[in-house]
Structure formats: structure tokens, C-alpha cells
Write an enzyme that holds these catalytic residues in place. Structure first.
Site, PDB file in Angstrom:
ATOM      1  CG  ASP A 181      -0.125   0.032   2.524  1.00  0.00           C
ATOM      2  OD1 ASP A 181      -0.030   1.111   3.131  1.00  0.00           O
ATOM      3  OD2 ASP A 181       0.404  -1.025   2.923  1.00  0.00           O
ATOM      4  CG  HIS A 491      -1.617  -7.157  -1.700  1.00  0.00           C
ATOM      5  ND1 HIS A 491      -2.932  -7.294  -2.070  1.00  0.00           N
ATOM      6  CD2 HIS A 491      -1.577  -6.079  -0.877  1.00  0.00           C
ATOM      7  CE1 HIS A 491      -3.659  -6.352  -1.490  1.00  0.00           C
ATOM      8  NE2 HIS A 491      -2.855  -5.599  -0.760  1.00  0.00           N
ATOM      9  CG  ASP A 535       2.299 -15.562  -7.762  1.00  0.00           C
ATOM     10  OD1 ASP A 535       2.270 -14.391  -7.317  1.00  0.00           O
ATOM     11  OD2 ASP A 535       2.827 -15.871  -8.853  1.00  0.00           O
ATOM     12  CD  GLU A 544       0.748  -5.862   1.980  1.00  0.00           C
ATOM     13  OE1 GLU A 544       0.640  -4.622   1.880  1.00  0.00           O
ATOM     14  OE2 GLU A 544       0.115  -6.525   2.827  1.00  0.00           O
TER      15      GLU A 544
END
Length: 565
Positions: A181, A491, A535, A544
Site C-alpha cells: 500500500d 500484492h 501467488d 504482499e
């Protein structure tokens, strides 16, 4: 949108010479091996799963059998549900390209035996931090196909009420995106930088002849020093006037999978607490000591900020952080601060030699152990221990001896676990970020090798590293861009939004996670803990990326490259 890639079963046939006749073998996931390879002097092991066999062959790039060995039954590994056979060809040391063949029918992924084995992986692991830089563009000159526009100038961040302020804005540019993120978090930043500073303390000129090709390359300072400085400069922007340190800089919630320049959420300064303040104090004291010969003025400023933070933490010694009701970004929760006090007081003592910090260090000294999972709160004690071990000359002899014995006992326990494990690793539990747990074990073994010079610790660290690059129950190489069976869909927002088939290279992904917090969106193919990995892009629980998962990889790969070469 990133093009769809279908990963089908490999049907590559390898033809090799065998006693004057030619045989064919199909590459199979049933053979698990380090897909990068081995140093000539390394232990060289692999596993074969769910296959009836008693022997193996080592075949070179010219299709010639160069070694033969026996497979040893290891029983069934409960964490993976597999019947495991172990092969060992450690006595074979000739450099070259090879693969393993079993039953004349199945073959491993190819690998190499060579010096300088992890040079490219180490470079990529460090450069992954450059690709995570906020507040600046990634220019084509430095990022190649992964160039992107700047995002998150963070020059007018709003104060969330949890920060203790309700008016004004904070200028807090720079630093690294923490994970997949776009948040920036003090506790994780501090731990990650602290772990990588250790390798620079041990080898200040590490990679001096191997530039990362970042904007600072060529300025007379080794690039890793510059990359860590980019994060340290951001860290310092997060200190309040009273000495306390804000917890994180994020939006109230996560963005979609967009590029940084397309992010349109308000950015907030969220929380202020004991853990963030102490970890800030620790890493800045550590950095002040190590950067003194690079930038004395900067180092002095960092030390003063550290002292101010520690004073605030002593006066506010039990302020945990929890996400406010309107915030859902990473919490990095912690409500036990003795480890953080220990790390901070340790680094301040080493930086100043002042009695007040030594007294605090002894007061908060925890048990010498490695707590698995949640490394942002559980591994900070070990960062403190490692700094003390590297600076034993500043301690009285009794304390120095106690620390050495404590570390050797911990390392020996890991070695015992490796020896008893079917896969020859030290891990049997798999939680969020399990790959960082196992890499932190390897880091501990590297430190033990540095303390003692005993080869057994270095070999143990290498066996653990084999796991990361493919000798694991999934068969994946867990660093993006490396190995034959690559992670393709981490991710990671830039990798998911950039329309490039291959993800940004150099990231260690989280790895198997038996808690499967994302099971509502991810259909896991196995119920076994060691195989609790997918995956796929939605799998934040297993796939992630995160800066504190890369940090021990930088240390371990750097240490192995320095010592083995």
C-alpha cells in the site's frame, strides 16, 4: 491493466547423457531446490516430495552426469503433508550450471554453483527500496521500464485527532512506502533501517564497487548509505515539538490498485505513542553513531532528536496505539514496550556512553530469545542485542560474555531445529510474514558466525536461504524477479497497476500464512500451513511485499556475499 498470465505445468524436457545413452526428464515441482544455486563451499541440499526414489544424479549444462548420490528418507512433514526425501551433493564444488535428475524422469529447475552467487539478488533487494520511494518520480534513467511519476508529496498532511492536534498540516515528504500500500509507518521504518544499518556497521563499504544506479550513485558514498538516509530523513519529519513521534502517515483507508500519481485520498498524520517514539529514538541514535564520518552535522541533529524522543517516552511510557474507528490502514499494534525501551536505551548508550542510558538498558534488558511473528515489535530486542555484540568493547566483560553466550545458545537452538527438520530449516510455524521469520533466523546465524568464526553457523544461514529461493513446500522462489518459478502477482500496487507483465524485482513476499486473513477473497489450494500461499494479487496475507521482510534479506545476502567471496 496488467496482461493475464496463465501459469501452466512445465513440460520442458531435459535430455542428458547417461552411460552412453540419452534419457529425457521433465522439470517437476516435486524437486525443491535453491533456484539461484550454491557457493562452491556451501552445503548443497534439495528435497524430493511424494516420490518413490532412492538415488539422484547431478547433470551439467552439457547434459553429462557429473555426480550421483543417495536420497535419505525424512518421513512426512506434518506442516506440508509431504513425504520428504533429502539429497545432498555438498562434496561437489565445481562451478557451473546444473540440475538434479531423479528416477531418470523428473528434473529440478536449473541452478548454478559459483562465487558471487547472490550479487544480483542483493542489489535488487536493496534497490527495491528505491522503487518504494515516495514524493519523487522514478526516472527511466534509474528505473528502466518501472519508471513512474511522483506521488504523495506529503507537504500538507492533515492531522488526525489521534495525533493530539486538530489544526494545521505537517510537511512530511520522502521515505518509503511501507508495503503493498502507500502508507508510511514509523515502527516498521525504524526496524527495517536498524537491521540494514548492522550490515553497514560490519562492512561499511559493502557493494562499494556495485552501484545501484540511483540518483545518488557516484556521490562518493556507498549507495546503501544513501538509500537508508532517504528513509531516515523522512523519519525525522514525524517528531512532534514535544519530542513524541507520530505513528503513521496514511489515508483513513487503503486505496485501490492505482499508481502513486493517481492516488486521490487525503493523507493524515495518525496517532502518537510510546512504541513509535522509542523506535524513532533507537534508530536515530544508531544512525547518529554510524553516519558521524559521513555527515557529522546530520548525525548530531539525529542524536538530539533521539534524546528528545527518549525523554518523552520516559514521561509517557504506556501509550499504545490502536487504529481510530475511522482508520483501517495497517495498525502495527503493540502494548508491551520493554523491548522498545531496551533497543532505544542500548543505541543511546552506544552513541553517548552516558550512564543514564546504561541504567535504562540494564533495567529493560529482556530474555535473549527470538520471538517469531510480528517482527516490528518482537525483533527489536534482537536489533539491540546485535548492536551490543558488535560493540562489546564498550561493555564490561561480564555483560559482553553473557551476551555472547546468549547469542550462541540461541543460534545453536536454531541449528538443532535445522538438523531435525525434513527441509533443513528452522521453522515449523507459519504466520504473517513467515519469510521474515526465517530470514531473521538466518541473520542470527550470520551474527553467530561473525562472533565465533564457526562454519556451522554460516552453513545454517545458507540452508535457510535455500528455502527463500525455492527449497520450500510451494516450490516458489520468494523474491520477485529471481528463480525459475517466480512470484508474478504480488500484492503491490505499483506492480499491479503499471501494465508491465513482470512485477518490480527484488521484493521478498510474505510467504505461507496459516491464518489466511484474506480467505474471503483468496481460494487457497492447500490446507497445510507450509503451503498456505497463493501467488495472486488479492492475497495480502501471503503475497504482499513489506520493507521489514526485505531488510533481513539485505543483511543475510550481504553477509554471505562478503564472507563467501
Amino acid at each position: 491493466m496488467k496482461k493475464l498470465i496463465v501459469l501452466s505445468a512445465l513440460i520442458l524436457l531435459i535430455t542428458y547423457g547417461c552411460d552412453s545413452k540419452k534419457e529425457s526428464a521433465k522439470i517437476s515441482d516435486q524437486i525443491r531446490i535453491n533456484q539461484i544455486g550454491f557457493y562452491p563451499s556451501s552445503v548443497k541440499q534439495f528435497t524430493v516430495v511424494d516420490t518413490e526414489a532412492s538415488s539422484f544424479k547431478l547433470v551439467d549444462a552439457y547434459n553429462n552426469k557429473v555426480y550421483a548420490g543417495e536420497l535419505v528418507d525424512q518421513g512426512t512433514w506434518e506442516a506440508s503433508g509431504e513425504k520428504v526425501l533429502l539429497g545432498d551433493f555438498s562434496s561437489f564444488t565445481a562451478p557451473g550450471a546444473y540440475y538434479i535428475v531423479v528416477n531418470d524422469s523428473i528434473a529440478s529447475y536449473p541452478f548454478k554453483i559459483k562465487k558471487g552467487l547472490y550479487g544480483s539478488a542483493l542489489k535488487a533487494a536493496i534497490k527495491s527500496y528505491y522503487f518504494q520511494r515516495a514524493s519523487m518520480p522514478i526516472a527511466e534513467e534509474y528505473g528502466g521500464i518501472y519508471q513512474r511519476a511522483e506521488g504523495h508529496l506529503d507537504d500538507k498532511c492533515l492531522y488526525h485527532p489521534s495525533s493530539g492536534r486538530t489544526e494545521g498540516t505537517l510537511n512530511s515528504p520522502g521515505g518509503w512506502y511501507d508495503a503493498g500500500d502507500y502508507g508510511k509507518y514509523i515502527v516498521n521504518a525504524s526496524l527495517s533501517v536498524g537491521q540494514m544499518l548492522l550490515i553497514l556497521e560490519q562492512y561499511p563499504e559493502m557493494m562499494i564497487n556495485i552501484g545501484l544506479n540511483i540518483p545518488e550513485t557516484g556521490n562518493g558514498i556507498t549507495d546503501l548509505w544513501d538509500e537508508l538516509r532517504y528513509e531516515l530523513d523522512w523519519i525525522q519529519t514525524m517528531q512532534d515539538d514535544d519530542g513524541g513521534v507520530y505513528f503513521k502517515l496514511t489515508a483513513k483507508g487503503f486505496s485501490g490498485f492505482v499508481m502513486p500519481e493517481d492516488y486521490d485520498l487525503d493523507r493524515y498524520i495518525i496517532g502518537k505513542g510510546t512504541a513509535s517514539t522509542l523506535d524513532f529514538a533507537a534508530v536515530l541514535a544508531q544512525a547518529s553513531r554510524l553516519y558521524k564520518n559521513i555527515d557529522e552535522k546530520w548525525a548530531s541533529k539525529a542524536l538530539e532528536a533521539s534524546k528528545k524522543a527518549f525523554k518523552w517516552a520516559e514521561e509517557n511510557n504506556n501509550i499504545p496505539f490502536k487504529n481510530p474507528e475511522d482508520v483501517s490502514t495497517g495498525e502495527y499494534g503493540d502494548d508491551e514496550f520493554s523491548d522498545d525501551f531496551f533497543w532505544a536505551s542500548t543505541e543511546l548508550y552506544l552513541a553517548t556512553q552516558e550512564d543514564q542510558y546504561k541504567t535504562a538498558m540494564l533495567k529493560y534488558q529482556p530474555a535473549y530469545e527470538h520471538k517469531l511473528a510480528d517482527s516490528w515489535k518482537n525483533f527489536v530486542r534482537n536489533v539491540g542485542f546485535h548492536s551490543l555484540l558488535e560493540n562489546r568493547d564498550k561493555l564490561d566483560q561480564a555483560m559482553a560474555d553473557q551476551l555472547v553466550q546468549g547469542h550462541k545458545a540461541l543460534a545453536d537452538d536454531i541449528l538443532q531445529k535445522i538438523q531435525e527438520h525434513p527441509y533443513r530449516i528452522g521453522l515449523n510455524s507459519f504466520e504473517w510474514g513467515s519469510n521474515s521469520d526465517i530470514l531473521n533466523q538466518a541473520l542470527i546465524l550470520c551474527v553467530a558466525h561473525r562472533l565465533t568464526g564457526e562454519e556451522k553457523y554460516l552453513l545454517g544461514a545458507e540452508q535457510i536461504t535455500d528455502y527463500i529461493f525455492g527449497k520450500n513446500a510451494t516450490g516458489y522462489s520468494f523474491m520477485t524477479g529471481f528463480g525459475a518459478k517466480k512470484v508474478m502477482f504480488p500484492h503491490h500496487r505499483p506492480s499491479g497497476a503499471d501494465s508491465i507483465a513482470d512485477p518490480v524485482p527484488g521484493f521478498i513476499i510474505g510467504g505461507p500464512n496459516d491464518d489466511r486473513q484474506d480467505a474471503h477473497d483468496v481460494n487457497y489450494s492447500s490446507e497445510f500451513p507450509a503451503k498456505a500461499y497463493m501467488d495472486v494479487e488479492p492475497s495480502f496475507a501471503s503475497n504482499e511485499v513489506c520493507i521489514n521482510w526485505n531488510a533481513p534479506a539485505v543483511y543475510v545476502l550481504g553477509y554471505l556475499e562478503e564472507v563467501r567471496n
